[in-house]
Design a protein around this motif. Structure first.
Motif, PDB file in Angstrom:
ATOM      1  N   ALA A  63       1.072  -1.136   0.482  1.00 55.73           N
ATOM      2  CA  ALA A  63      -0.007   0.060  -0.017  1.00 55.73           C
ATOM      3  C   ALA A  63       0.963   1.216  -0.103  1.00 55.73           C
ATOM      4  CB  ALA A  63      -1.244   0.003   1.539  1.00 55.73           C
ATOM      5  N   ALA A  64       2.012   0.914   0.717  1.00 58.81           N
ATOM      6  CA  ALA A  64       2.825   2.367   0.588  1.00 58.81           C
ATOM      7  C   ALA A  64       3.605   2.522  -0.744  1.00 58.81           C
ATOM      8  CB  ALA A  64       3.904   1.747   1.722  1.00 58.81           C
ATOM      9  N   VAL A  65       3.757   1.420  -1.144  1.00 56.31           N
ATOM     10  CA  VAL A  65       4.470   1.088  -2.759  1.00 56.31           C
ATOM     11  C   VAL A  65       3.251   2.133  -3.823  1.00 56.31           C
ATOM     12  CG1 VAL A  65       5.661   0.440  -4.732  1.00 56.31           C
ATOM     13  CG2 VAL A  65       6.442  -0.682  -2.294  1.00 56.31           C
ATOM     14  N   ILE A  66       1.661   1.676  -3.463  1.00 52.69           N
ATOM     15  CA  ILE A  66       1.362   1.914  -4.449  1.00 52.69           C
ATOM     16  C   ILE A  66       0.660   3.868  -4.230  1.00 52.69           C
ATOM     17  CG2 ILE A  66      -1.472   1.797  -4.802  1.00 52.69           C
ATOM     18  CD1 ILE A  66      -1.527  -1.179  -4.881  1.00 52.69           C
ATOM     19  N   GLY A  67       1.023   4.179  -2.845  1.00 51.64           N
ATOM     20  CA  GLY A  67       0.677   5.659  -2.116  1.00 51.64           C
ATOM     21  C   GLY A  67       2.074   6.140  -3.228  1.00 51.64           C
ATOM     22  N   LEU A  68       3.066   5.515  -2.691  1.00 49.67           N
ATOM     23  CA  LEU A  68       4.264   6.648  -3.615  1.00 49.67           C
ATOM     24  C   LEU A  68       3.961   6.586  -5.103  1.00 49.67           C
ATOM     25  CD1 LEU A  68       7.291   4.506  -2.261  1.00 49.67           C
ATOM     26  CD2 LEU A  68       6.485   6.579  -1.611  1.00 49.67           C
ATOM     27  N   CYS A  69       3.427   5.189  -5.797  1.00 46.47           N
ATOM     28  CA  CYS A  69       3.560   5.442  -7.228  1.00 46.47           C
ATOM     29  C   CYS A  69       2.255   7.376  -7.651  1.00 46.47           C
ATOM     30  CB  CYS A  69       2.694   4.860  -8.099  1.00 46.47           C
ATOM     31  SG  CYS A  69       3.651   3.302  -7.555  1.00 46.47           S
ATOM     32  N   PHE A  70       1.253   6.676  -6.575  1.00 42.38           N
ATOM     33  CA  PHE A  70       0.125   8.092  -6.343  1.00 42.38           C
ATOM     34  C   PHE A  70       0.929   9.658  -6.689  1.00 42.38           C
ATOM     35  CE2 PHE A  70      -3.510   5.327  -6.250  1.00 42.38           C
ATOM     36  CZ  PHE A  70      -3.764   5.160  -7.784  1.00 42.38           C
ATOM     37  N   GLN A  71       1.735   9.441  -5.354  1.00 40.19           N
ATOM     38  CA  GLN A  71       2.401  10.564  -5.432  1.00 40.19           C
ATOM     39  C   GLN A  71       3.368  11.067  -6.235  1.00 40.19           C
ATOM     40  OE1 GLN A  71       4.679  10.659  -1.468  1.00 40.19           O
ATOM     41  NE2 GLN A  71       5.902  12.024  -1.826  1.00 40.19           N
ATOM     42  N   ARG A  72       4.151  10.257  -6.960  1.00 38.59           N
ATOM     43  CA  ARG A  72       4.608  11.015  -7.961  1.00 38.59           C
ATOM     44  C   ARG A  72       3.801  10.812  -9.161  1.00 38.59           C
ATOM     45  NH1 ARG A  72       9.997   8.622  -9.208  1.00 38.59           N
ATOM     46  NH2 ARG A  72      10.105   8.185  -7.354  1.00 38.59           N
TER      47      ARG A  72
END
Length: 133
Positions: A63-72
Motif C-alpha cells: 500500500a505504501a508503494v502504491i501510495g508512492l506511485c500516486f504521489q509521483r
C-alpha cells in the motif's frame, strides 16, 4: 489522470534498490500507518483472512508503494483516506474499476501479489487513493 506505467516502474525500481536496507520496509510500513491510519486499521481488521500479522505488514508495504506511485504520478501526497471513503469504493467489480481507472496500478498488484485476499485489500486501498487524489 492515469499514472503511467513508466512512473510505476520508476517507483518499483527505486523501492527495489532500497530493499537492501533492513529498515526500509519498516520505515515504509510505519509511514503508511501514520499517514493513513484508517486504511491501516482496515488492513489490520483483515488480518485473519490475509494470513496473520506478517501478511498485514506485507499489505501495508505494498500500500505504501502504491501510495508512492500516486504521489509521483500526481506530484502530491495522498491525503488521509477516511473509513467513509474506503466504504465508498468498496462496491462493484473493484478489480475491473481499478483496471479502467489506473491500469498501471492494477498491473502492479496483479504482478506482485499472489494472494487473492491480499489483492482484494490492495485494490480497495488503490481505489480509495484514486478517489481522494
Amino acid at each position: 489522470m492515469r499514472i503511467s506505467p513508466d512512473t510505476v516502474a520508476e517507483v518499483v525500481t527505486e523501492v527495489s534498490s532500497r530493499m537492501t536496507d533492513p529498515h526500509f520496509t519498516e520505515i515504509q510500513v510505519g509511514g503508511f500507518v501514520q499517514s493513513q491510519t484508517p486504511a491501516a486499521q482496515y488492513v489490520g481488521a483483515h488480518a485473519d483472512e490475509l494470513g496473520g500479522a506478517e501478511k498485514v505488514a506485507e499489505a501495508l508495504f505494498h500500500a505504501a508503494v502504491i501510495g508512492l506511485c500516486f504521489q509521483r504520478g500526481y506530484q502530491r501526497t495522498v491525503r488521509e483516506m477516511s473509513f467513509e471513503e474506503l466504504d465508498y469504493v468498496a462496491s462493484g467489480d473493484r478489480e475491473q474499476i481499478l483496471r479502467e481507472q489506473q491500469p498501471a496500478i492494477a498491473d502492479y498488484i496483479e504482478v506482485n501479489i499472489e494472494s487473492a485476499p491480499l489483492r482484494k485489500v490492495l485494490v480497495l486501498i488503490a481505489l480509495a487513493m484514486e478517489w481522494v487524489s
